[in-house]
Design an enzyme around this catalytic site. Structure first.
Site, short mmCIF file in Angstrom:
data_model
loop_
_atom_site.label_atom_id
_atom_site.label_comp_id
_atom_site.label_asym_id
_atom_site.label_seq_id
_atom_site.Cartn_x
_atom_site.Cartn_y
_atom_site.Cartn_z
CE LYS A 1 11.05 71.98 96.61
NZ LYS A 1 9.62 72.02 96.14
CB SER B 1 7.64 69.42 98.32
OG SER B 1 7.43 70.18 96.90
#
Length: 372
Positions: free
Chosen positions: A163, A233
């Protein structure tokens, strides 16, 4: 002593709904103190202004804080929270939780079993995102997560979930005031740069990409560089990278195995069928009931092919001014994967820069193994 990893998929009515997690705790199925990582699919747009990711992460922090005996802010340092926005098409919002505990060495499994490790980078200055500073920091965090998982050989890593942050207008202005030029001034474009640099860091750590081929100029511009095991992401809710490494190790007491493949394009359902058959001995048609009961989740990346074609036919995902291409890609890949495994609570993340070949993306399957 052995590492024992548990994996649970929990449906949610919204990004802050953790009632399913509480039910597992109440039933004695999980000890919240053992939760080390959470991968969530939330129902926002997956773009710069998708605050469902922050909402979900905040909900988890407040939920876990009393169980861990710390403040909500401190939870981030102890649990890897990765929230990926966007559940277009048939995809179902859900959370995948990973628990980890150390147990007395049990009877050795004949094969390696699932292990998990986590790590965090430092926070990045706006001008470092999408550049070599992020590449190198991510590579070191992946190596740290491998050590945390007890993985010595990079070949045993099957999925590296990252992330990463993105640029906002405030961050861009901050950099410019200091005389620093960010990699881009477009906030949406910054998501791709941050994902791309992070993916290259994964590839560097796992030996998939030679260090001499990496440079600031390579990020998003050298399509020959990619990782077969990176999933990244981007989000507004953090300033540094969070890394979850999923792999296998001999001596693990886990009931699960993990395997990976690469979809060569958005409709490559055959690649996933081959993964299930060769790695787990499961045929998608013949063993549909076994897949329904034993498959925990598919973890996948999705991308609109940058050349504007899928198997020679033109697609319009890159030309739609109303819906971002990442949203189209998630819906398409989610539908393909759901048709293979008969399940819609799948972790499909959009934006696959340097994650698999252009237009394709890595896929990993976590499967519960039969009791011996």
């Amino acid at each position: 002593m052995s590492q024992k990893v548990g994996v649970h998929v929990v449906a949610c009515r919204g990004p802050g709904d953790l009632s399913g997690v509480q039910a597992l705790i109440d039933a004695g199925d999980i000890d919240p103190r053992h939760i080390v990582a959470v991968m969530g699919k939330t129902e926002g747009n997956g773009c710069v202004n998708d605050h469902t990711r922050d909402f979900a992460a905040t909900a988890w922090c407040h939920f876990l804080a009393p169980h861990l005996g710390c403040t909500a802010e401190a939870v981030h340092a102890r649990v890897a929270l990765v929230m990926s926005g966007g559940t277009e098409g048939v995809l179902s919002p859900h959370f995948t939780m990973f628990t980890r505990e150390t147990v007395e060495a049990e009877a050795m499994h004949a094969e390696k079993r699932l292990v998990v490790g986590i790590a965090h980078t430092r926070d990045f200055a706006p001008e470092e995102m999408g550049r070599m500073a992020q590449v190198h920091a991510t590579a070191e965090a992946v190596r740290e997560a491998m050590r945390d998982a007890g993985i010595a050989d990079a070949a045993d890593v099957h999925f590296a979930q990252v992330k990463c942050p993105l640029l906002t207008s405030a961050k861009v202005d901050d950099a410019l005031r200091r005389g620093a030029e960010p990699v881009t001034r477009d906030t949406y474009e910054s998501m791709g740069y941050s994902r791309g640099a992070s993916a290259l860091g994964v590839g560097l750590a796992l030996g998939e990409i030679a260090p001499e081929r990496l440079s600031d100029a390579a990020v998003l511009h050298d399509a020959t560089l990619h990782s077969a095991r990176a999933s990244v992401s981007a989000g507004i809710e953090l300033e540094g990278n969070v890394v979850i490494v999923l792999g296998e190790a001999q001596g693990s007491a886990s009931a699960f195995r993990i395997g990976h493949t690469v979809m060569r394009d958005a409709v490559d359902g055959m690649g996933v069928r081959t993964l299930l058959r060769t790695h787990f001995g499961l045929d998608a048609e013949r063993d549909a009931d076994a897949i329904a009961s034993r498959l925990v989740n598919l973890l996948a990346k999705a991308e609109a092919s940058p050349d504007g074609r899928v198997r020679g036919a033109r697609h319009t995902m890159l030309n739609d001014s109303d819906i971002n291409s990442t949203r189209h890609a998630r819906a398409a890949v989610g539908g393909v994967l759901a048709s293979v495994v008969g399940r819609t609570a799948l972790y499909v993340s959009g934006g696959a820069e340097h994650q698999g070949p252009p237009g394709g993306g890595p896929v990993a399957a976590i499967v519960r193994m039969p009791s011996s």
